[in-house]
Write a protein that holds these residues in place. Structure first.
Motif, short mmCIF file in Angstrom:
data_model
loop_
_atom_site.label_atom_id
_atom_site.label_comp_id
_atom_site.label_asym_id
_atom_site.label_seq_id
_atom_site.Cartn_x
_atom_site.Cartn_y
_atom_site.Cartn_z
N GLY A 1 41.24 1.90 22.19
CA GLY A 1 41.49 3.05 21.32
C GLY A 1 42.52 2.72 20.25
N VAL A 2 43.55 1.98 20.62
CA VAL A 2 44.55 1.57 19.64
C VAL A 2 43.94 0.61 18.62
CG1 VAL A 2 46.74 0.33 19.35
CG2 VAL A 2 46.46 1.94 21.24
N VAL A 3 43.08 -0.31 19.06
CA VAL A 3 42.44 -1.25 18.13
C VAL A 3 41.53 -0.51 17.16
CG1 VAL A 3 40.83 -3.18 17.99
CG2 VAL A 3 42.60 -3.16 19.74
N LEU A 4 40.78 0.46 17.63
CA LEU A 4 39.84 1.18 16.77
C LEU A 4 40.55 2.06 15.76
CD1 LEU A 4 37.11 2.23 19.37
CD2 LEU A 4 36.97 0.38 17.70
N TRP B 1 25.50 14.23 28.67
CA TRP B 1 25.74 12.81 28.43
C TRP B 1 26.16 12.52 26.98
CZ3 TRP B 1 20.69 11.19 31.38
CH2 TRP B 1 20.97 11.16 32.76
N LEU B 2 25.65 13.34 26.04
CA LEU B 2 25.91 13.09 24.62
C LEU B 2 27.12 13.85 24.07
CD1 LEU B 2 22.28 13.11 23.20
CD2 LEU B 2 23.72 11.13 23.67
N LEU B 3 27.72 14.72 24.88
CA LEU B 3 28.83 15.54 24.37
C LEU B 3 29.97 14.69 23.77
CD1 LEU B 3 29.34 18.54 26.81
CD2 LEU B 3 28.52 18.56 24.46
N PRO B 4 30.38 13.57 24.39
CA PRO B 4 31.49 12.83 23.79
C PRO B 4 31.21 12.33 22.38
CG PRO B 4 31.13 12.12 26.04
CD PRO B 4 29.97 12.98 25.68
N ALA B 5 29.93 12.25 21.98
CA ALA B 5 29.61 11.74 20.65
C ALA B 5 30.11 12.65 19.54
CB ALA B 5 28.11 11.54 20.51
N LEU C 1 28.94 3.31 14.10
CA LEU C 1 27.51 3.22 14.36
C LEU C 1 27.23 2.44 15.63
CD1 LEU C 1 24.82 4.08 13.08
CD2 LEU C 1 24.75 1.85 11.93
N LEU C 2 27.99 1.39 15.89
CA LEU C 2 27.78 0.59 17.10
C LEU C 2 28.01 1.44 18.35
CD1 LEU C 2 28.88 -3.05 17.71
CD2 LEU C 2 29.41 -1.36 19.42
N LEU C 3 29.10 2.19 18.39
CA LEU C 3 29.39 3.00 19.56
C LEU C 3 28.40 4.15 19.70
CD1 LEU C 3 33.30 3.17 19.32
CD2 LEU C 3 31.93 1.74 20.83
N LEU C 4 28.04 4.78 18.60
CA LEU C 4 27.14 5.92 18.65
C LEU C 4 25.74 5.50 19.10
CD1 LEU C 4 26.90 8.95 18.15
CD2 LEU C 4 26.29 8.44 15.76
N VAL C 5 25.21 4.43 18.53
CA VAL C 5 23.88 3.97 18.92
C VAL C 5 23.89 3.44 20.35
CG1 VAL C 5 22.07 2.27 18.40
CG2 VAL C 5 23.20 3.50 16.55
N GLY C 6 24.98 2.79 20.76
CA GLY C 6 25.07 2.32 22.14
C GLY C 6 25.01 3.47 23.13
N LEU C 7 25.72 4.57 22.84
CA LEU C 7 25.70 5.73 23.73
C LEU C 7 24.31 6.36 23.77
CD1 LEU C 7 27.07 7.90 25.47
CD2 LEU C 7 27.75 9.06 23.35
N LEU D 1 34.44 6.96 21.48
CA LEU D 1 34.17 7.82 20.32
C LEU D 1 35.08 9.04 20.33
CD1 LEU D 1 30.27 7.73 20.05
CD2 LEU D 1 31.90 6.95 18.33
N ALA D 2 35.21 9.70 21.49
CA ALA D 2 36.09 10.86 21.57
C ALA D 2 37.54 10.47 21.33
CB ALA D 2 35.92 11.53 22.94
N THR D 3 37.95 9.33 21.86
CA THR D 3 39.32 8.86 21.64
C THR D 3 39.57 8.57 20.17
OG1 THR D 3 39.38 7.89 23.85
CG2 THR D 3 40.99 7.08 22.27
N TRP D 4 38.60 7.94 19.53
CA TRP D 4 38.73 7.63 18.12
C TRP D 4 38.85 8.90 17.29
CZ3 TRP D 4 35.09 3.51 15.49
CH2 TRP D 4 35.62 3.14 14.25
#
Length: 972
Positions: free
Chosen positions: A231-234, A418-422, A439-445, A476-479
């Motif tokens: 989360g810190v890196v993102l 399952w998709l709520l954190p997006a 996009l990487l995190l969203l498509v992965g989820l 994603l939610a952390t970001w």
């Protein structure tokens, strides 16, 4: 670092003692040395070298705490790749080379010059609060889910025993085979078991403690800390650390119904049963977090990055991809889907190929292909393409109302949960044109949810796709929450509380079970109504601007996933045990007895195949013998996709037939109608040395008691040992030598004839361990009553490093001497040694005289130069043994310990050896006969070391065999 930065760093260090304190509190039920050993191993062998690797290869992130967490996970990936190579070359301690390798990389790779960023004390304190919650939960719930001792340990789930058996297999063999059905290569991912086996060798901690306690808790901590670090890196902000750690602990999915709290369906956070009973899933998540971080560092092109730094990042990513590919099948596909979307976006936007993302994609394809062709040997997965079958199975478990409307409602609610954190992506200030990681995190989820909905497996393994995607949603939610401004957190925090209260009230208002038509809709509707009212009241009450309405709405939606997770944690407070004893009473002790008294190459045969004894519907999911014995079993169980609580829906396949019916038939005949031919076939053709019989299934056949030697009996379990077929000259079974040398987890080499370093491995004789001379030379001249000296140029036999002939010592006989017809050509069953006093010491006898037990020709029965009887191999006890280690006598033996007497051995001059009263060979001129022996001297039995035997030190002998004939009393 400036002075304020240095002060902030020192203040953040004040909360670090929470981490070791939480470690010892969570593992308080185990011996302190175990917690200290594993923690020291993690720090010195994994964390420190891994951090050096990470900082040199990637250049670091700028936060030392972030680099330390991600470096520890990277060190686990390096160990998972090093250990198989070391195990293949019989170097199981190869992980100890990691500090030296790290030092070489540290000296060889130039250091990157990055500004050092301090971690605020409040951010570190927030992360430590999450760590404390993890420790408290593990003490209350996590450590109780899989019992490892006491009566509850006999009722654990099958996944625990299977994980233990695979860890034991990797601890002693590579390439691995299926330990519970020996004969086929292991076609399964084993990356996490490399870590468990390596830790077992380095720390000497029992595998069950490592597999069920220490490693799961370490993976939980690394997941929480890793989510905070990524989360810190993102975000580039320290505030993301406590947010990421808190969401990992508290967030989950939308389970709107109280009866939907289930160990394997909905609760997909790291605290669910699906994670704790599957170390591969936990380990893959620990490795996925640094891979996401290094991917972000690669795809975000910084102008300061040099070509050497890019190559180092690609190497680090390649190591992580290789380790993940060998750990979990569902991990890389989710990452590959997100990476492919990011590569397409970057290529289209820049109008040229993005070589960095392409290199990562090639690495993923290469590692996945290698794993499929080499590790899995091209074996297809049992997962089938069956859309919506997952949700239909959920409906079967939750309710008896099998309607299309119920199926649609369940599918929609579960997918939304399952998709709520997006929705956290809405708050990210770095929009898609600036950062491909969104996009990487969203498509992965999304791909993980799609795979779970379209694929199906009878063991519900398709759910692990969405469990892998859980960490993508958390990031994603952390970001999103970590991108807020300081004032916006004052409205985001109440929004989270409103969402948690809404779903909790909706669950509270619903019925305890689904009995009506409105059971699925009512709780969710109530929760959504409360959430909408709460958002409106909060925004109007504080007169928030429009941009803050979105912040409140997203916070409320994220809060909806918190309450079900907390409820599920409370639900799992009691262990999910079976209603029956899946492990036989005394089975754990029997398996560990075999482990102490055998080598890694020994094979076990058993009549145990089913999870539950004596049932018509046999679930062939028994793995505990291979797990606790750490030895391969010829045929134990062969069901691979077992549920943790043994509840099966009607549409599930339990298992198929065993792939080798002839082997199964021969195995079962050894326990139902045993014959010498059957046992010899098992021993010679398959290499079986041990038989484990469960009395709950049948009564032990009388023939088995006669054809094999009973070595252990406790509870309902009997352990027999097989010996070579007796010949005409040896009417009783001949003792086989100790298995070929290996290495114990403590690092001590164990060679043939040596004694294991673990306590209680062999029952010691009253006279201690014998010393002997090489069998090729004549006996040494030795004064009466003294022990023979150690042979020149070698260690004392029986000590570590000594060797023993692989075959029993040959015996000879003086030509022309008559043989006793009653024993098949052997002399009378007398030991030829002096009798024992009550203290176990030999009686006094004049030098030059001999015992009264001569051979038929008048010569005394002889021993090998070291004082062993000619038919005995040093260091291998016989007879039944109780758990305390006291051997019981064998009826097929003339000496205590079960060693049959043999014809007299001759000296190089062709005449039999003589013996002094102390049991040591006397000096005798070659070619001369010994002096005559007075009659009337007492006879008795003698241990292999030349000392008389004495009663067992603890208790009476086992009733399995009749007690030995007491020694005759001496004449006055």
């Amino acid at each position: 670092m400036t002075r304020p930065g240095r002060a902030m760093g020192l203040a953040s260090l004040a909360s670090l003692p929470v981490l070791p304190l939480a470690w010892f509190i969570a593992l308080q039920d185990h011996k302190p040395w175990m917690s200290i050993a594993y923690l020291g191993y993690l720090l010195l062998v994994i964390a420190v070298p891994g951090t050096l690797f990470w900082r040199r290869l990637t250049g670091g992130t700028g936060w030392f705490a972030v680099d330390a967490v991600l470096g520890t996970s990277f060190g686990l990936a390096v160990e998972a790749l090093i250990y198989p190579v070391g195990r293949y070359f019989d170097i199981p301690l190869a992980a100890l080379l990691m500090p030296a390798l790290a030092f070489g990389v540290y000296r060889g790779v130039p250091r990157s010059k990055l500004p050092v960023k301090a971690t605020p004390w409040w951010a570190m304190a927030g992360v430590m609060v999450a760590v404390g919650v993890v420790a408290a939960w593990f003490v209350r719930v996590g450590s109780q889910l899989i019992p490892i001792d006491g009566p509850a340990a006999l009722r654990s789930d099958s996944d625990a025993a299977r994980n233990l058996s695979l860890a034991g297999e990797l601890a002693h063999h590579f390439p691995p085979q299926i330990p519970y059905a020996s004969g086929r290569p292991l076609t399964s991912h084993f990356g996490v078991y490399d870590h468990l086996a390596s830790a077992h060798w380095i720390t000497s901690i029992e595998l069950d403690v490592l597999t069920q306690r220490m490693a799961p808790f370490a993976f939980l901590l690394l997941t929480v800390l890793g989510a905070a670090a990524v989360g810190v890196v993102l975000t580039g902000r320290s505030v993301a650390a406590p947010i990421g750690a808190g969401l990992t602990v508290a967030a989950g999915d939308l389970a709107a119904w109280p009866w939907a709290v289930d160990a394997r369906l909905f609760n997909d956070s790291p605290f669910s049963m699906g994670w704790l009973t599957n170390p591969s899933q936990s380990f893959s998540t620990v490795l996925m977090l640094p891979l996401i971080a290094v991917t972000a560092m690669l795809l975000r092109r910084k102008p300061t990055q040099t070509r050497a730094q890019v190559i180092g990042m690609l190497v680090a990513a390649g190591v992580l991809i290789a380790a993940i590919s060998a750990t979990k099948a569902s991990a890389l596909p989710v990452y590959a889907a997100g990476l492919a979307a990011a590569w397409v976006y970057l290529t289209v936007r820049a109008r040229r190929l993005n070589l960095r993302a392409l290199a990562l994609g090639v690495g993923v394809a290469a590692c996945y292909g290698f794993t499929f062709l080499v590790v899995l040997r091209g074996k297809p997965s049992g997962i089938e393409f069956h859309p919506a079958r997952t949700f239909r199975h959920m409906m079967d478990v939750m309710t008896a109302r099998h309607t299309t409307a119920a199926l649609v409602v369940i599918a929609v609610v579960v997918v939304l949960g399952w998709l709520l954190p997006a929705v956290g992506a809405v708050l990210i200030r770095r929009r898609v044109p600036r950062d491909p990681m969104v996009l990487l995190l969203l498509v992965g989820l999304v791909s993980s949810v799609v795979a779970t909905g379209l694929l199906y497996d009878s063991g519900q393994t398709q759910v692990f796709f969405v469990r892998t995607g859980f960490i993508y949603g958390v990031l994603l939610a952390t970001w999103g929450l970590g991108s807020l401004e300081r004032k916006q957190y004052y409205v985001a925090a109440p929004g989270l509380l409103i969402g948690a209260a809404a779903i909790y009230w909706g669950r509270y208002r619903s019925e305890d079970s689904c009995t009506g038509a409105n059971c699925f809709g009512q709780p969710l509707v109530v929760a959504l109504v409360i959430a909408v009212i709460g958002v409106g009241v909060l925004c109007l009450l504080f007169r928030l601007k429009r941009q803050l309405w979105a912040v409140v709405a997203v916070a409320v939606v994220l809060g909806l996933t918190v309450s079900p997770t907390l409820e599920s944690l409370k639900e799992f407070a009691s262990p999910a045990l079976t209603a029956y004893e899946s492990i036989a009473p005394g089975g754990i002790e029997a398996a560990r007895f075999i482990r102490r008294n055998s080598g890694p190459g020994d094979l076990i045969a058993t009549n145990v195949h089913c999870r539950e004894a004596g049932v018509d519907r046999c679930l062939t999911g028994s793995y505990w013998i291979a797990g606790y014995a750490e030895r391969r079993v010829l045929v134990e169980g062969w069901a691979y996709t077992q549920r943790v609580d043994d509840s099966y829906a009607a549409d599930e396949k339990v298992q198929g037939r065993f792939w080798n019916p002839e082997r199964l038939r021969l195995n079962d005949e050894a326990f139902t109608t045993p014959t010498r031919e059957v046992l010899e076939t098992l021993r010679t053709q398959y290499g079986v040395q041990w038989l484990l019989f469960d009395e709950r299934l049948a009564t032990p056949p009388v023939a088995l008691e006669r054809l094999a030697e009973l070595r252990f009996h406790y509870g309902t379990v009997r352990v027999y040992q097989l010996y070579p077929r007796p010949t005409s000259s040896t009417p009783c079974p001949t003792q086989t030598p100790f298995p070929t040398g290996t290495q114990t987890p403590a690092g001590q080499p164990s060679t043939p004839g040596s004694f294991p370093s673990t306590p209680g491995a062999f029952p010691s004789s009253p006279g201690g361990f014998p010393t002997s001379q090489p069998p090729s030379g004549p006996p040494s001249s030795q004064p009466p009553g003294t022990a023979p000296s150690r042979p020149a140029g070698g260690a004392a036999p029986g000590a570590l490093g000594s060797t023993v002939p692989t075959q029993p010592l040959a015996s000879s006989q003086t030509p022309g001497l008559p043989l006793s017809p009653s024993t098949g050509g052997l002399p009378p069953s007398q030991s030829g040694f002096p009798s024992t006093q009550p203290t176990g010491q030999p009686t006094s006898q004049p030098p030059g005289t001999f015992p009264t037990s001569p051979t038929p020709g008048g010569f005394p029965s002889s021993q090998t130069p070291g004082g062993f009887s000619s038919s005995q191999t040093p260091g291998f006890p016989t007879g039944t043994q109780t758990p305390g280690g006291t051997p019981s006598p064998n009826p097929c033996a003339s000496q205590p310990g079960g060693f049959p007497s043999q014809p007299p051995t001759q000296t190089p001059g062709g005449f039999p050896t003589s013996q002094t009263p102390s049991g040591l060979p006397s000096s005798q001129p070659t070619g001369t006969f010994p002096t005559s022996q007075p009659t009337g001297l007492p006879t008795g039995s003698q241990t292999p070391g030349g000392f008389p035997s004495s009663p067992p030190p603890s208790g009476a002998p086992s009733s399995t065999f009749p007690p030995p004939t007491p020694p005759t009393s001496p004449h006055p």
